[in-house]
Design a protein around this motif. Structure first.
Motif, PDB file in Angstrom:
ATOM      1  N   ALA A 129       0.972  -1.163   0.197  1.00 15.09           N
ATOM      2  CA  ALA A 129       0.109   0.010  -0.079  1.00 15.09           C
ATOM      3  C   ALA A 129       0.879   1.276   0.023  1.00 15.09           C
ATOM      4  CB  ALA A 129      -0.968  -0.174   1.118  1.00 15.09           C
ATOM      5  N   ARG A 130       1.831   1.367   0.795  1.00 12.13           N
ATOM      6  CA  ARG A 130       2.709   2.422   0.944  1.00 12.13           C
ATOM      7  C   ARG A 130       3.437   2.719  -0.457  1.00 12.13           C
ATOM      8  NH1 ARG A 130       3.494   0.874   6.781  1.00 12.13           N
ATOM      9  NH2 ARG A 130       2.139   2.050   7.843  1.00 12.13           N
ATOM     10  N   THR A 131       3.769   1.612  -0.880  1.00 13.12           N
ATOM     11  CA  THR A 131       4.685   1.867  -2.426  1.00 13.12           C
ATOM     12  C   THR A 131       3.889   2.270  -3.347  1.00 13.12           C
ATOM     13  OG1 THR A 131       6.236  -0.017  -1.641  1.00 13.12           O
ATOM     14  CG2 THR A 131       6.141   0.669  -3.930  1.00 13.12           C
ATOM     15  N   VAL A 132       2.647   1.592  -3.509  1.00 10.87           N
ATOM     16  CA  VAL A 132       1.513   2.303  -4.562  1.00 10.87           C
ATOM     17  C   VAL A 132       1.245   3.478  -4.344  1.00 10.87           C
ATOM     18  CG1 VAL A 132      -0.762   1.949  -5.365  1.00 10.87           C
ATOM     19  CG2 VAL A 132       0.534   0.134  -5.059  1.00 10.87           C
ATOM     20  N   ILE A 186       7.650  -0.311 -14.441  1.00  5.26           N
ATOM     21  CA  ILE A 186       6.212  -0.452 -14.618  1.00  5.26           C
ATOM     22  C   ILE A 186       5.952  -1.945 -14.288  1.00  5.26           C
ATOM     23  CG2 ILE A 186       4.635  -0.911 -16.870  1.00  5.26           C
ATOM     24  CD1 ILE A 186       6.080   1.410 -18.363  1.00  5.26           C
ATOM     25  N   SER A 187       6.944  -2.643 -14.590  1.00 11.25           N
ATOM     26  CA  SER A 187       6.598  -4.042 -13.965  1.00 11.25           C
ATOM     27  C   SER A 187       6.449  -4.221 -12.624  1.00 11.25           C
ATOM     28  CB  SER A 187       7.767  -5.055 -14.438  1.00 11.25           C
ATOM     29  OG  SER A 187       8.027  -5.071 -15.979  1.00 11.25           O
ATOM     30  N   GLY A 188       7.372  -3.552 -11.885  1.00 11.75           N
ATOM     31  CA  GLY A 188       7.257  -3.255 -10.393  1.00 11.75           C
ATOM     32  C   GLY A 188       5.860  -2.663  -9.728  1.00 11.75           C
ATOM     33  N   ILE A 189       5.283  -1.896 -10.628  1.00 17.22           N
ATOM     34  CA  ILE A 189       3.888  -1.233 -10.234  1.00 17.22           C
ATOM     35  C   ILE A 189       2.914  -2.266 -10.455  1.00 17.22           C
ATOM     36  CG2 ILE A 189       2.200   0.238 -11.037  1.00 17.22           C
ATOM     37  CD1 ILE A 189       4.430   2.305 -11.665  1.00 17.22           C
ATOM     38  N   PHE A 190       2.906  -3.255 -11.479  1.00 19.88           N
ATOM     39  CA  PHE A 190       2.067  -4.225 -11.848  1.00 19.88           C
ATOM     40  C   PHE A 190       1.970  -5.409 -10.650  1.00 19.88           C
ATOM     41  CE2 PHE A 190       1.357  -2.060 -15.928  1.00 19.88           C
ATOM     42  CZ  PHE A 190      -0.191  -2.282 -15.914  1.00 19.88           C
ATOM     43  N   ALA A 209      16.510 -18.259  -8.992  1.00 19.92           N
ATOM     44  CA  ALA A 209      16.187 -17.457  -7.810  1.00 19.92           C
ATOM     45  C   ALA A 209      14.876 -17.836  -6.974  1.00 19.92           C
ATOM     46  CB  ALA A 209      15.866 -15.861  -8.486  1.00 19.92           C
ATOM     47  N   THR A 210      15.154 -18.786  -6.162  1.00 17.94           N
ATOM     48  CA  THR A 210      14.243 -19.493  -5.382  1.00 17.94           C
ATOM     49  C   THR A 210      14.230 -19.253  -3.913  1.00 17.94           C
ATOM     50  OG1 THR A 210      13.769 -21.082  -7.025  1.00 17.94           O
ATOM     51  CG2 THR A 210      12.992 -21.513  -4.873  1.00 17.94           C
ATOM     52  N   GLY A 211      13.430 -18.750  -3.104  1.00 13.21           N
ATOM     53  CA  GLY A 211      13.546 -18.431  -1.736  1.00 13.21           C
ATOM     54  C   GLY A 211      12.528 -17.649  -1.304  1.00 13.21           C
ATOM     55  N   THR A 212      12.709 -16.847  -0.115  1.00 14.86           N
ATOM     56  CA  THR A 212      11.707 -16.034   0.613  1.00 14.86           C
ATOM     57  C   THR A 212      11.790 -14.678   0.125  1.00 14.86           C
ATOM     58  OG1 THR A 212      11.756 -17.510   2.429  1.00 14.86           O
ATOM     59  CG2 THR A 212      10.837 -15.546   2.760  1.00 14.86           C
ATOM     60  N   VAL A 213      10.852 -14.075  -0.400  1.00 16.30           N
ATOM     61  CA  VAL A 213      10.734 -12.570  -0.635  1.00 16.30           C
ATOM     62  C   VAL A 213      11.114 -11.905   0.544  1.00 16.30           C
ATOM     63  CG1 VAL A 213       9.790 -10.697  -1.489  1.00 16.30           C
ATOM     64  CG2 VAL A 213       9.487 -12.912  -2.270  1.00 16.30           C
ATOM     65  N   GLU A 214      12.194 -10.919   0.716  1.00 15.02           N
ATOM     66  CA  GLU A 214      12.661 -10.165   1.632  1.00 15.02           C
ATOM     67  C   GLU A 214      12.035  -8.659   1.446  1.00 15.02           C
ATOM     68  OE1 GLU A 214      16.552 -10.186   3.036  1.00 15.02           O
ATOM     69  OE2 GLU A 214      16.342 -12.099   4.099  1.00 15.02           O
ATOM     70  N   GLU A 215      12.057  -8.132   0.106  1.00 16.12           N
ATOM     71  CA  GLU A 215      11.488  -6.860  -0.113  1.00 16.12           C
ATOM     72  C   GLU A 215      11.293  -6.631  -1.561  1.00 16.12           C
ATOM     73  OE1 GLU A 215      13.508  -2.012   0.535  1.00 16.12           O
ATOM     74  OE2 GLU A 215      14.661  -3.777   1.063  1.00 16.12           O
ATOM     75  N   VAL A 216      10.182  -5.979  -1.843  1.00 13.26           N
ATOM     76  CA  VAL A 216       9.798  -5.663  -3.192  1.00 13.26           C
ATOM     77  C   VAL A 216       9.801  -4.336  -3.494  1.00 13.26           C
ATOM     78  CG1 VAL A 216       7.689  -5.908  -4.797  1.00 13.26           C
ATOM     79  CG2 VAL A 216       8.046  -7.837  -2.994  1.00 13.26           C
ATOM     80  N   GLN A 217      10.703  -3.896  -4.453  1.00 13.15           N
ATOM     81  CA  GLN A 217      10.721  -2.453  -4.716  1.00 13.15           C
ATOM     82  C   GLN A 217      10.284  -2.085  -6.065  1.00 13.15           C
ATOM     83  OE1 GLN A 217      14.729  -1.418  -4.104  1.00 13.15           O
ATOM     84  NE2 GLN A 217      14.923  -1.876  -2.013  1.00 13.15           N
ATOM     85  N   LEU A 218      10.191  -1.014  -6.603  1.00 16.47           N
ATOM     86  CA  LEU A 218       9.596  -0.697  -8.012  1.00 16.47           C
ATOM     87  C   LEU A 218      10.717  -1.262  -9.000  1.00 16.47           C
ATOM     88  CD1 LEU A 218       8.174   2.762  -7.768  1.00 16.47           C
ATOM     89  CD2 LEU A 218       7.056   0.563  -7.761  1.00 16.47           C
ATOM     90  N   ARG A 219      12.110  -1.288  -8.746  1.00 18.15           N
ATOM     91  CA  ARG A 219      12.940  -1.851  -9.814  1.00 18.15           C
ATOM     92  C   ARG A 219      13.336  -3.092  -9.520  1.00 18.15           C
ATOM     93  NH1 ARG A 219      18.333  -1.854 -11.478  1.00 18.15           N
ATOM     94  NH2 ARG A 219      18.856  -1.430  -9.272  1.00 18.15           N
TER      95      ARG A 219
END
Length: 355
Positions: A129-132, A186-190, A209-219
């Protein structure tokens, strides 16, 4: 007495002539004229300034004030909405009222409740929510700022047509030069808007690249592998994304037994193992359905493969799979299917690596 009276008559006053008014000096006349000229000049200057100020300066001031008010209102609305989504706050459900209000205040669906059971669900929702919201605020700044600048230039009698055309050409050139960067953003936003994955999810993004997501940024997206490796994956390069912990998961335990084992005996033993897992007070809350046993899935020269499976809460499938394999081995040994011997090869329990 006569001489005195004649003397008084002789000394009677004559008619008094009026004294002429004093003539103003040249210096006083000059002072009055300077004051009148100053007042007239001030009045003319004020009239000229007001006439000038009510022209383009006042228009520009109105444009700035209205534009900044609109921008502040947009940013406040975006921040308020995104913060409510991030914190998960909302109104309580009430009986009655318009149909649309009752629809907005409906209780969560089953899959929403399952997703909320994830302890990282709140962090994931807040980050998304905060990133969007940050993207929307930046977009509002650019759009409103551009409109204000163009309106001010138009008030200054500047031809904005060539500027708009030049900006379009520069934008196209930058788009071609930085198309990879634009594609990543654009891909990060979607990715965030569609909620394909978030913090805490176990994903497979391809290329190892298989594992636990630690952070999702726009890039970029940061993924921590099981061995500790931190992968930085560009969002524009993600062609497929496998999310192993979204809404629900399935625990799968493959068991291989010797080829000469009786199929019915094996199925009964594996059924008891599944029942034991379901009756376990520590494992039963992790299950969304009762574990079950499929038939023979594969046969080779020396073994047969059976599969136990159960639907679980997201992220708990590996723990349930390990317990299913352990209970299956115990029941198979108790049923005499697994007999340690030098001549007979013991059953091989397929190991599954947790991502």
């Amino acid at each position: 007495m006569t001489p005195v009276i004649s003397t008084l008559r002789t000394a009677a006053p004559t008619a008094v002539t009026p004294t002429p008014a004093p003539t103003p000096s040249p210096s006083a006349t000059n002072t009055e004229s300077a004051v009148e000229d100053t007042i007239k000049a001030a009045a003319d200057a004020g009239s000229s300034f007001w006439e000038w100020f009510t022209g383009w300066p006042l228009h520009i001031l109105i444009i700035l004030v209205v534009g900044l008010l609109v921008l502040a209102l947009l940013r406040r609305v975006i921040g308020h909405v995104t913060e409510r989504i991030a914190t998960g706050s909302g109104t309580t459900t009430t009986e009655g009222g318009p149909a649309w209000r009752r629809y907005l205040q409906r209780t969560p669906f089953v899959e929403d409740a399952i997703a909320m059971a994830n302890p990282l669900a709140s962090q994931r929702r807040a980050q998304r929510a905060r990133t969007v919201g940050s993207v929307l605020r930046s977009t509002a700044n650019i759009v409103v700022g551009t409109i204000i600048a163009l309106m001010i230039l138009a008030e200054l009698q500047v031809n904005v047509g060539p500027l708009v055309a030049s900006a379009g050409v520069v934008g196209i050139a930058l788009g071609f030069g930085a198309q990879a960067l634009v594609k990543d953003f654009i891909s990060g936003i979607f990715l965030l808007v569609e909620d394909q994955f978030g913090v805490g999810d176990v994903v497979d993004l391809g290329s190892g690249a298989t594992g636990t997501v630690e952070e999702v940024q726009l890039r970029v997206t940061q993924v921590r592998a099981f061995d500790g490796t931190l992968w930085y994956v560009r969002n524009g390069e993600i062609l497929r994304a496998g999310n192993m912990t979204q809404q629900w998961s399935r625990a799968v335990a493959e068991v291989r037994v010797p080829l000469e084992a009786d199929v019915d005996t094996v199925r009964v033993a594996l059924g008891r193992a599944a029942d034991d897992v379901q009756a376990d007070p520590e494992l039963s809350p992790l299950l969304l359905e009762a574990p079950s046993v499929r038939g023979v899935d594969a046969v080779n020269d020396i073994t047969m493969s059976f599969t136990l499976h159960a639907q679980t809460r997201p992220g708990d499938q590996w723990e349930v799979s390990r317990e299913l394999r352990r209970r299956a081995q115990e029941e198979l040994r108790a049923a005499g299917v697994l007999v340690p011997s030098a001549d007979a090869e013991p059953a091989v329990l397929e190991q599954e690596t947790e991502a």
